[in-house]
Structures are given as structure tokens and as C-alpha cells.
Design an enzyme around this catalytic site. Sequence first.
Site, PDB file in Angstrom:
ATOM      1  N   SER A 162       0.833  -1.197   0.000  1.00 55.16           N
ATOM      2  CA  SER A 162       0.000   0.000   0.000  1.00 55.16           C
ATOM      3  C   SER A 162       0.874   1.255   0.000  1.00 55.16           C
ATOM      4  CB  SER A 162      -0.945  -0.037   1.204  1.00 55.16           C
ATOM      5  OG  SER A 162      -1.947   0.945   1.088  1.00 55.16           O
TER       6      SER A 162
ATOM      7  N   ASP B 267      -5.241  -4.132  -2.884  1.00 61.16           N
ATOM      8  CA  ASP B 267      -4.307  -3.650  -1.865  1.00 61.16           C
ATOM      9  C   ASP B 267      -3.490  -4.796  -1.269  1.00 61.16           C
ATOM     10  OD1 ASP B 267      -2.999  -2.383   0.225  1.00 61.16           O
ATOM     11  OD2 ASP B 267      -4.733  -1.150   0.743  1.00 61.16           O
TER      12      ASP B 267
END
Length: 437
Positions: A49, A168
Site C-alpha cells: 500500500s 491492496d
Amino acid sequence: MSCFEEEGSWSLSFSGSGFLGLYHVGVIHCLRERAPRILRGARRAYGSSSGALAALCLVMDMPTERCCFYLLSLAKQAERLSLGTFHPAFAPIEHIKQELQCFLPDNIHVLASQRLGVSLTRWPDGRNVIVTDFASRDEVIQALVCTLYFPFYCGVIPPEFRGERYIDGALSNNVPFAESASTITVSPFTGTVDICPESASASMFELNAFNASFQISTSNFLLGFACLLNPNPEVVSHYCRQGYLDTLRFLERRGLTKEPVLWTLACKEPPAPAEGTRDTGHDGGQKAGLSLNWTVPGVLVKDVPDFERLSPELEAALRKTCMRDPRPWARFRRSRPGRVLTYLLLPCTLPFEYAYFRSRRLVVWLPDMLADLRWVQGLLRSAAVGVYSRTKDQLLGLVSPPATSLQPEAAPPTDPAKEPRPALHFRPEGHPAGPAR
């Protein structure tokens, strides 16, 4: 220390932290100032991320001021919107992709290969994939876009990387290689990683999720909200300074710095000599030769009245990055009367803003529309086939009679000794054979 003697024997791993990614910038800047050898000798920088963006800045050796500018640009953009992250103009993936297209050099795939590790979560099975090789500049950008894509927060259709869809990376592996003894882990959440805020809570409970361990405390709960709901730039800058102090504590505990800076800040006097103890942290003491001095105090940002004396360069970069637009209209919008007027006009302006920004997003989506629609069609087809197959099996199981055997039952075995013998008929000699009477 013996565990940091051979270059290339350790790596760094940055966790996903959303809008608090500036914490990693404070960590990197402290390592540059106090222990540059750790950055030079690191074999690879992993990230998931927003931690992947910090790892990219480290690989590119980007100046601290530019790191703060790019990582804080999205937070400043959301602050200017009346509804923050809920405004229709808030498009994090488009903004980040545009920024990456602007500042990444043409040879970034050469610099990043075998030095940058990006954690991705494959859709829909949730398997974690860490990408370390990149064939082109576009692959670097697409991998970063995938690891930053939080489902339904950034959109509905996951982005594509090398023919597959990913989301993610923090959802499957928030701290890559956290279990490795040769990896220096970094996270703004209180837990068992190497560099993180010191816990002020007495809670002994931990949450093990996403390949990471989080202390169950109020501070971590509030940090989780701050990651997704944009805090103001001053709050983000506060965590950047805290990252610098936490890194300094990590270095002093391991004897990697010469000056006891934290002791001077906390106690105003040099520390008494103390023997180190074997590291029994998250690695279980596996780092050979590494001894920890647990007497090094933890210092918070509020305990440092003049942070500029501690790190002038970092403080100057944060102040410059947090500067607001000085024009009169921008100043009026930030004022209390301007905010009240904005919210009063929101029922009139929001429908037009929604139509305008949704149309813009549709135009941006046009080049990828066919590929995305084909993927959605295939996903719906596979889901429909799965539902049909399960429904069919259940219905057949309800209406089908129980299976019966069509073969006649076999006679039970008999004992030859008890089997009746046939009667014997004797015929006198000279009489023809005939039916027995």
C-alpha cells in the site's frame, strides 16, 4: 553489530498506512542522518500500500522534501474538498497514477528491479504476490496502483497487472517478511515490529491479521480511522516527526548511534552505563550478536519543544509542504465563515459537481472500458455457473429416490454336510426302465 556487518544481509519492510505514509518518510530521513550505512547496505526495500511508495522513494534516493510533497499531495487535495474523501471529486487512484507518471524517470524499472518489492493481493482468491522484477516503467506504475487499490474505497473494478487483477497488498501481507530475522520492519501502528510507536496502553491483547500483529488499544483504533479518513496535514506531519523519534530509539537501543540523543531529550543528562540484553523481540533473539539496551527511553513529539534543533532539514521540509494556498479566495474558504457558506450551498452545488466529476471519470475510463467489461462479464458468468451447479445438485438430491439394488439377493451359504441327499431307486434285473411309482 554483527548482524549489520555484511552489506546486503538485511532488508527493510514498510507496512501499509494509508494517509499516514509520511511516518515512513520520518523513518527514512532519520536513517539517512543517523545511520546511512543501513540504507546503503540494504538488499531490498519491501512495501505494501502506501509503504510501497515509501520504499520507492528510498530506492530512488529521493530528497526528503520531494517525498513529503508527493506523499502529502493527496491529503492536501482531500482537505480542499467540502466532503473530504466522500466528495465525488476525490479520486485517489487517478491522482496517484498521474503523480507517478510525472516524477518517475524512464529507467525506474531498471532501478527498481531486485531492489523494490511490492506486495499485491490477487483477486479473487486473496493470494499474496510480491513483485520484485519489472520489465518497463508502466509495470512499475501499474504494480504501485494495484497495491494502493482498496476495494470499494478506490473503485469497483480492480486494476490489472500482467493479465490478472490485484488489490491492496496490505489485505494479505501488510508487513512483507515480518517473520524474517534479517528484515527491519516499520509500521505507524503499535505492535511487535522493529520501528513503531511505543505503547502507552496496558493492554496485553494483540490482533494477528494481514500477516502483522497489532496491539488492541485505543490509539491503534484511532490510527485505523486516520488511515482512511483524511487527517489534516498538521496531524500527518506529527506522525512523520514521531517516525523520526521512533527510529532514533531503534538505533540507540541497538548501539548504532554514537550520541544518546533521546536520553538528552528525556532526562537532560547522559545515561548511566548499562549492559545490553539479548533481543527477545519479534525475532525471538535470532539476530546473532544483537544486544538491546532496554533503558533507552521513548520520546514523543510533545516532549520535543524545538524539533528544528533535532532535525532542521526534516522540519523545514514539513513546514514547506504544509503551507496552504496564500491567495485571498483560498484563505476565505479555509476560514470558518467560508466553510459555513460552503456547507450551506452544498445542496445546490453537489448535484452539478457529482455529474461533472463522474463524467470526467467516465472519460478517463474509456481506454480500459472494454477490458474491464469483459472481466466483469467473465466474473458474472463464472458466478452464475457456480450458483447453477450448486442449485442443480441440491434439487437432484431432493427429488431422486434412494438408490436400490436390482440384483436378486444371494442365498445364504449352506453347509454341505447338512444338505439333503437325493433318494436312490433300485430296479430288479430284467425289468425295463420306467417311471418310478
